[in-house]
Scaffold this active site. Sequence first.
Site, PDB file in Angstrom:
ATOM      1  N   TYR A 150      75.452 -70.975 -28.600  1.00  0.00           N
ATOM      2  CA  TYR A 150      74.308 -71.881 -28.790  1.00  0.00           C
ATOM      3  C   TYR A 150      73.244 -71.198 -29.649  1.00  0.00           C
ATOM      4  O   TYR A 150      72.737 -71.773 -30.630  1.00  0.00           O
ATOM      5  CB  TYR A 150      73.749 -72.264 -27.417  1.00  0.00           C
ATOM      6  CG  TYR A 150      72.574 -73.212 -27.439  1.00  0.00           C
ATOM      7  CD1 TYR A 150      72.766 -74.577 -27.621  1.00  0.00           C
ATOM      8  CD2 TYR A 150      71.270 -72.753 -27.267  1.00  0.00           C
ATOM      9  CE1 TYR A 150      71.688 -75.455 -27.631  1.00  0.00           C
ATOM     10  CE2 TYR A 150      70.188 -73.616 -27.273  1.00  0.00           C
ATOM     11  CZ  TYR A 150      70.399 -74.971 -27.463  1.00  0.00           C
ATOM     12  OH  TYR A 150      69.325 -75.833 -27.473  1.00  0.00           O
ATOM     13  N   LYS A 210      71.720 -72.255 -33.318  1.00  0.00           N
ATOM     14  CA  LYS A 210      70.304 -72.587 -33.514  1.00  0.00           C
ATOM     15  C   LYS A 210      69.654 -71.642 -34.538  1.00  0.00           C
ATOM     16  O   LYS A 210      68.776 -72.056 -35.302  1.00  0.00           O
ATOM     17  CB  LYS A 210      69.567 -72.582 -32.177  1.00  0.00           C
ATOM     18  CG  LYS A 210      70.050 -73.691 -31.211  1.00  0.00           C
ATOM     19  CD  LYS A 210      69.937 -75.096 -31.804  1.00  0.00           C
ATOM     20  CE  LYS A 210      70.259 -76.199 -30.823  1.00  0.00           C
ATOM     21  NZ  LYS A 210      70.144 -77.541 -31.400  1.00  0.00           N
ATOM     22  N   THR A 216      64.318 -82.970 -20.236  1.00  0.00           N
ATOM     23  CA  THR A 216      65.213 -84.076 -20.587  1.00  0.00           C
ATOM     24  C   THR A 216      66.167 -84.280 -19.407  1.00  0.00           C
ATOM     25  O   THR A 216      66.232 -83.443 -18.510  1.00  0.00           O
ATOM     26  CB  THR A 216      65.998 -83.730 -21.867  1.00  0.00           C
ATOM     27  OG1 THR A 216      66.718 -82.526 -21.622  1.00  0.00           O
ATOM     28  CG2 THR A 216      65.095 -83.549 -23.052  1.00  0.00           C
ATOM     29  N   ASP A 274      74.743 -91.838 -31.973  1.00  0.00           N
ATOM     30  CA  ASP A 274      75.109 -91.073 -30.779  1.00  0.00           C
ATOM     31  C   ASP A 274      76.610 -91.225 -30.552  1.00  0.00           C
ATOM     32  O   ASP A 274      77.210 -92.217 -30.956  1.00  0.00           O
ATOM     33  CB  ASP A 274      74.339 -91.566 -29.543  1.00  0.00           C
ATOM     34  CG  ASP A 274      74.133 -90.471 -28.507  1.00  0.00           C
ATOM     35  OD1 ASP A 274      72.984 -90.015 -28.314  1.00  0.00           O
ATOM     36  OD2 ASP A 274      75.137 -90.045 -27.881  1.00  0.00           O
ATOM     37  N   ASN A 327      69.275 -84.037 -34.834  1.00  0.00           N
ATOM     38  CA  ASN A 327      68.924 -83.525 -33.512  1.00  0.00           C
ATOM     39  C   ASN A 327      70.070 -83.391 -32.515  1.00  0.00           C
ATOM     40  O   ASN A 327      69.965 -82.624 -31.565  1.00  0.00           O
ATOM     41  CB  ASN A 327      67.831 -84.484 -32.972  1.00  0.00           C
ATOM     42  CG  ASN A 327      67.632 -84.387 -31.486  1.00  0.00           C
ATOM     43  OD1 ASN A 327      67.029 -83.429 -31.010  1.00  0.00           O
ATOM     44  ND2 ASN A 327      68.142 -85.355 -30.734  1.00  0.00           N
TER      45      ASN A 327
HETATM   46  P1  NAD Z   1      70.414 -84.733 -24.226  1.00  0.00           P
HETATM   47  O1  NAD Z   1      71.737 -84.317 -23.680  1.00  0.00           O
HETATM   48  O2  NAD Z   1      69.427 -85.453 -23.365  1.00  0.00           O
HETATM   49  O3  NAD Z   1      70.629 -85.602 -25.566  1.00  0.00           O
HETATM   50  C1  NAD Z   1      71.564 -85.235 -26.551  1.00  0.00           C
HETATM   51  C2  NAD Z   1      72.202 -86.493 -27.111  1.00  0.00           C
HETATM   52  O4  NAD Z   1      73.122 -86.073 -28.126  1.00  0.00           O
HETATM   53  C3  NAD Z   1      73.021 -87.277 -26.074  1.00  0.00           C
HETATM   54  O5  NAD Z   1      72.687 -88.652 -26.135  1.00  0.00           O
HETATM   55  C4  NAD Z   1      74.454 -87.026 -26.477  1.00  0.00           C
HETATM   56  O6  NAD Z   1      75.335 -88.117 -26.194  1.00  0.00           O
HETATM   57  C5  NAD Z   1      74.317 -86.791 -27.969  1.00  0.00           C
HETATM   58  N1  NAD Z   1      75.432 -86.029 -28.503  1.00  0.00           N
HETATM   59  C6  NAD Z   1      76.047 -84.940 -27.969  1.00  0.00           C
HETATM   60  N2  NAD Z   1      77.059 -84.549 -28.733  1.00  0.00           N
HETATM   61  C7  NAD Z   1      77.108 -85.399 -29.786  1.00  0.00           C
HETATM   62  C8  NAD Z   1      77.973 -85.528 -30.906  1.00  0.00           C
HETATM   63  N3  NAD Z   1      79.003 -84.705 -31.097  1.00  0.00           N
HETATM   64  N4  NAD Z   1      77.728 -86.523 -31.794  1.00  0.00           N
HETATM   65  C9  NAD Z   1      76.703 -87.390 -31.607  1.00  0.00           C
HETATM   66  N5  NAD Z   1      75.876 -87.333 -30.549  1.00  0.00           N
HETATM   67  C10 NAD Z   1      76.079 -86.351 -29.648  1.00  0.00           C
HETATM   68  O7  NAD Z   1      69.786 -83.371 -24.779  1.00  0.00           O
HETATM   69  P2  NAD Z   1      68.335 -83.036 -25.378  1.00  0.00           P
HETATM   70  O8  NAD Z   1      67.737 -82.075 -24.445  1.00  0.00           O
HETATM   71  O9  NAD Z   1      67.591 -84.235 -25.793  1.00  0.00           O
HETATM   72  O10 NAD Z   1      68.801 -82.226 -26.669  1.00  0.00           O
HETATM   73  C11 NAD Z   1      68.570 -82.680 -27.983  1.00  0.00           C
HETATM   74  C12 NAD Z   1      68.530 -81.478 -28.916  1.00  0.00           C
HETATM   75  O11 NAD Z   1      67.452 -80.640 -28.497  1.00  0.00           O
HETATM   76  C13 NAD Z   1      69.779 -80.611 -28.891  1.00  0.00           C
HETATM   77  O12 NAD Z   1      70.051 -80.174 -30.210  1.00  0.00           O
HETATM   78  C14 NAD Z   1      69.373 -79.447 -28.019  1.00  0.00           C
HETATM   79  O13 NAD Z   1      70.091 -78.273 -28.315  1.00  0.00           O
HETATM   80  C15 NAD Z   1      67.912 -79.308 -28.386  1.00  0.00           C
HETATM   81  N6  NAD Z   1      67.060 -78.606 -27.423  1.00  0.00           N
HETATM   82  C16 NAD Z   1      66.843 -79.095 -26.182  1.00  0.00           C
HETATM   83  C17 NAD Z   1      66.028 -78.393 -25.309  1.00  0.00           C
HETATM   84  C18 NAD Z   1      65.743 -78.884 -23.918  1.00  0.00           C
HETATM   85  O14 NAD Z   1      65.230 -78.099 -23.106  1.00  0.00           O
HETATM   86  N7  NAD Z   1      66.016 -80.114 -23.585  1.00  0.00           N
HETATM   87  C19 NAD Z   1      65.430 -77.184 -25.725  1.00  0.00           C
HETATM   88  C20 NAD Z   1      65.675 -76.733 -27.011  1.00  0.00           C
HETATM   89  C21 NAD Z   1      66.481 -77.452 -27.869  1.00  0.00           C
END
Ligand code: NAD
Length: 251
Positions: A155, A159, A190, A36, A89
Amino acid sequence: METNTKVAIVTGGGSGLGKETALKLAENGASITIVDVSEKSGKETVELIKAKGGESIFVKADVSKAEEVKTYVEKTVAEFGRIDMFFNNAGISGPGLKLADHTIEQFDQIIDINLKGAIYGMKYVIPEMLKTGGGSIVNTASTAGVVGVSNVSPYAATKHGIVGLTKTAAIEYGKENIQVNAIAPGTTETPMVKEFGEQNPETMKATVDSIPAGRLGKPEEVANLVSFLLGGQAPYITGVVVPIDGGVTAQ
Ligand code: NAD
């Protein structure tokens, strides 16, 4: 392939879907590298895993920097000897704006983290999997990787890119026993989404109303799916994008 002797890397493991999935994989016995950009949250996940008797290390890395990606792969192999499972992820969502209203910097940042970060991850993880006879990769796409979604064009572009990357890698490495799939979560509870909902209650209500299941997704549901895909129970599933969206993309 049982998860209990396996080694996993989870990027974005400090929060949300990454954290929940890392905890699940650890519960199933895997040793985990948490990657992270946030040291504080990444180390917290490691401590949670260790508190339950699991094995885990933290590697601080910005996935948009190829050198740092190479380093998290090298540190995992140095610590645990191999890589069997990769949850690719980490990602950011970016602002809600129409395409032409985004700045060039906003486009670049989202593409660098979400798309290049995922590409770099696979570039460095796959050779390690090849050395040990295979493995399983799950890339995090989104419903915005399957259909268009207003106000998130960069975005959605990243994706959709993840989906292309997934299918291509699955074809290229199928005979070498590397399984590659993507997940397409809908809006999932989240921390990021909870905060958005608190600040924009009307938009959140409209979002929930538009979901056939009538509710948001739960991170543990995503963790269960990813752990199934990574755990090797169904290696013949490869090159697919699995929606986990309460029926949103079925509409
Ligand atoms: P989140 O913000 O809770 O977690 C994302 C994590 O990634 C964080 O800990 C952040 O510090 C880390 N991060 C961000 N940029 C980074 C970088 N450059 N290098 C390393 N780490 C980095 O978000 P989430 O909801 O858990 O999202 C995780 C994945 O799921 C993402 O790819 C997001 O696009 C995807 N996603 C989320 C949702 C949703 O509704 N939560 C829906 C579809 C897709």
